[in-house]
Design a protein around this motif. Structure first.
Motif, PDB file in Angstrom:
ATOM      1  N   ARG A   1       0.807  -1.222   0.000  1.00 23.14           N
ATOM      2  CA  ARG A   1       0.000   0.000   0.000  1.00 23.14           C
ATOM      3  C   ARG A   1       0.841   1.274   0.000  1.00 23.14           C
ATOM      4  N   THR A   2       2.140   1.150   0.242  1.00 20.90           N
ATOM      5  CA  THR A   2       3.002   2.329   0.243  1.00 20.90           C
ATOM      6  C   THR A   2       3.881   2.345  -0.999  1.00 20.90           C
ATOM      7  N   LYS A   3       4.309   3.538  -1.375  1.00 19.15           N
ATOM      8  CA  LYS A   3       5.075   3.721  -2.599  1.00 19.15           C
ATOM      9  C   LYS A   3       6.355   2.897  -2.613  1.00 19.15           C
ATOM     10  N   ASP A   4       7.148   3.022  -1.571  1.00 22.24           N
ATOM     11  CA  ASP A   4       8.458   2.370  -1.554  1.00 22.24           C
ATOM     12  C   ASP A   4       8.339   0.848  -1.645  1.00 22.24           C
ATOM     13  N   LYS A   5       7.449   0.278  -0.848  1.00 21.91           N
ATOM     14  CA  LYS A   5       7.305  -1.184  -0.854  1.00 21.91           C
ATOM     15  C   LYS A   5       6.695  -1.671  -2.161  1.00 21.91           C
ATOM     16  N   ALA A   6       5.778  -0.897  -2.717  1.00 20.75           N
ATOM     17  CA  ALA A   6       5.156  -1.290  -3.982  1.00 20.75           C
ATOM     18  C   ALA A   6       6.170  -1.292  -5.115  1.00 20.75           C
TER      19      ALA A   6
ATOM     20  N   TRP B   1      -0.772  -2.921 -14.152  1.00 18.09           N
ATOM     21  CA  TRP B   1      -0.335  -3.117 -12.759  1.00 18.09           C
ATOM     22  C   TRP B   1      -1.526  -2.782 -11.869  1.00 18.09           C
ATOM     23  N   GLN B   2      -1.875  -3.713 -10.982  1.00 19.07           N
ATOM     24  CA  GLN B   2      -3.103  -3.584 -10.203  1.00 19.07           C
ATOM     25  C   GLN B   2      -2.838  -3.567  -8.702  1.00 19.07           C
ATOM     26  N   PHE B   3      -3.637  -2.794  -7.993  1.00 22.18           N
ATOM     27  CA  PHE B   3      -3.597  -2.777  -6.535  1.00 22.18           C
ATOM     28  C   PHE B   3      -4.487  -3.920  -6.058  1.00 22.18           C
ATOM     29  N   HIS B   4      -3.861  -4.901  -5.450  1.00 20.78           N
ATOM     30  CA  HIS B   4      -4.518  -6.166  -5.161  1.00 20.78           C
ATOM     31  C   HIS B   4      -5.421  -6.076  -3.936  1.00 20.78           C
TER      32      HIS B   4
ATOM     33  N   THR C   1      -4.261   4.721   2.843  1.00 20.37           N
ATOM     34  CA  THR C   1      -2.808   4.685   2.682  1.00 20.37           C
ATOM     35  C   THR C   1      -2.433   4.628   1.205  1.00 20.37           C
ATOM     36  N   ALA C   2      -3.091   3.760   0.462  1.00 20.65           N
ATOM     37  CA  ALA C   2      -2.775   3.550  -0.950  1.00 20.65           C
ATOM     38  C   ALA C   2      -2.973   4.805  -1.776  1.00 20.65           C
ATOM     39  N   MET C   3      -4.028   5.542  -1.463  1.00 24.10           N
ATOM     40  CA  MET C   3      -4.371   6.721  -2.256  1.00 24.10           C
ATOM     41  C   MET C   3      -3.747   8.014  -1.729  1.00 24.10           C
ATOM     42  N   GLY C   4      -3.172   7.942  -0.559  1.00 24.38           N
ATOM     43  CA  GLY C   4      -2.618   9.134   0.069  1.00 24.38           C
ATOM     44  C   GLY C   4      -1.178   9.415  -0.314  1.00 24.38           C
TER      45      GLY C   4
ATOM     46  N   LEU D   1      -0.422   4.462  -5.197  1.00 20.76           N
ATOM     47  CA  LEU D   1      -0.821   5.197  -6.391  1.00 20.76           C
ATOM     48  C   LEU D   1       0.328   6.056  -6.904  1.00 20.76           C
ATOM     49  N   GLU D   2       1.076   6.668  -6.007  1.00 21.20           N
ATOM     50  CA  GLU D   2       2.238   7.453  -6.430  1.00 21.20           C
ATOM     51  C   GLU D   2       3.270   6.566  -7.120  1.00 21.20           C
TER      52      GLU D   2
END
Length: 285
Positions: free
Chosen positions: A80-85, A104-107, A117-120, A125-126
């Motif tokens: 859900r976070t940029k770095d880990k994604a 690429w999809q957010f599972h 978290t994902a959208m912030g 998303l970033e």
């Protein structure tokens, strides 16, 4: 051969059956090879996998190395976070032996806190937008399980113009008024905005509970050919949707064969009779 239609506004003509590569999570290299030969027989040109699908991405990689141009390739991240994604994305690219992901999809983005978290700021998303700028990702989608998946997808589409959604869609799920209401709203919005609609759990019979399940699915699937045919054709009777195939390679041939036949409307009476015969129940309530 499986019919094709445009995958939302991407311009890609995808087969209406998308190969659900969760079925490759625990198979051998030989079984993978046989599966890809089967997909080629039916002209399947769209693969959907995920970082969390066991060995799936690694099984797909050697095939992509030689056949990448033949497939629209989708994968997913649970992060859900940029770095880990981004770590997930680079690992997926490595395992899939490709320089880009088509989708690429957010599972399973259905939990409100995870969604925030994902959208912030600093969210996945970033990461997706950055990866798209770099040419690592072409399109961005969101997936979901559970009763509130359609509702959360509606929320996601109001936040960002995702290219695709994925959610459970079968006869038993759509007999639940609350679920049907939100799914119908989601379908209408996707139609209006050109968002591709992917569906899962087409041949789900019921939750496993205390019964034996000899298939590589977390639920008990329909396994009689006629029942699979009717369930698949019921889903594909909705000309808007794609069907992501079942998570077991041994049931895959039946799904592909059902989809390759002429799609005929399946009546509610027929599906109600199936519920009675097979003891079908919705997976989520």
């Amino acid at each position: 051969m499986i019919p094709r239609m445009e995958f939302g506004r991407t311009g890609h003509l995808s087969t209406r059956i998308i190969f659900g590569a969760a079925s490759l999570g625990e198979v051998t290299s030989e079984e993978t090879e046989n599966t890809f030969e089967l997909l080629a027989k039916y002209g399947i040109n769209h693969i959907d996998t995920a970082q969390s699908y066991g060995k799936s991405e690694r099984r797909i990689g050697p095939w992509m190395k030689h056949h990448r141009k033949d497939y629209f390739l989708a994968t997913k991240t649970d992060q859900r976070t940029k770095d880990k994604a981004l770590v997930d994305l680079y690992e997926s690219l490595d395992k899939l032996q490709t320089d880009h992901i088509d989708l690429w999809q957010f599972h399973c983005l259905v939990d409100q806190k995870e969604w925030d978290t994902a959208m912030g700021e600093g969210g996945v998303l970033e990461a997706a937008l950055e990866a798209k700028k770099q040419g690592l990702v072409k399109y961005i989608g969101v997936t979901g399980h559970g009763m509130n998946a359609p509702l959360m997808h509606l929320k996601s589409l109001e936040q960002f113009p995702f290219d695709s959604v994925l959610f459970p869609y079968n006869y038993t799920m759509m007999q639940q008024p609350a679920y049907k209401e939100q799914a119908t709203k989601l379908l209408a919005l996707c139609e209006e905005r050109g968002v591709a609609v992917q569906t899962i759990k087409s041949v789900a019979k019921r939750n496993v509970e205390d019964r034996d399940n000899s298939y590589a699915t977390w639920y008990e699937p329909l396994d009689e050919e006629r029942a699979i045919e009717q369930s698949v054709q019921w889903v594909l009777g909705n000309r808007q949707v794609f069907l992501n195939s079942v998570g077991d390679i041994h049931l895959l041939p039946h799904v592909l064969e059902a989809a390759s036949a002429q799609i005929n409307p399946v009546s509610d009476a027929t599906m109600d009779a199936m519920i009675e015969t097979y003891g079908m129940k919705p997976l989520f309530t």
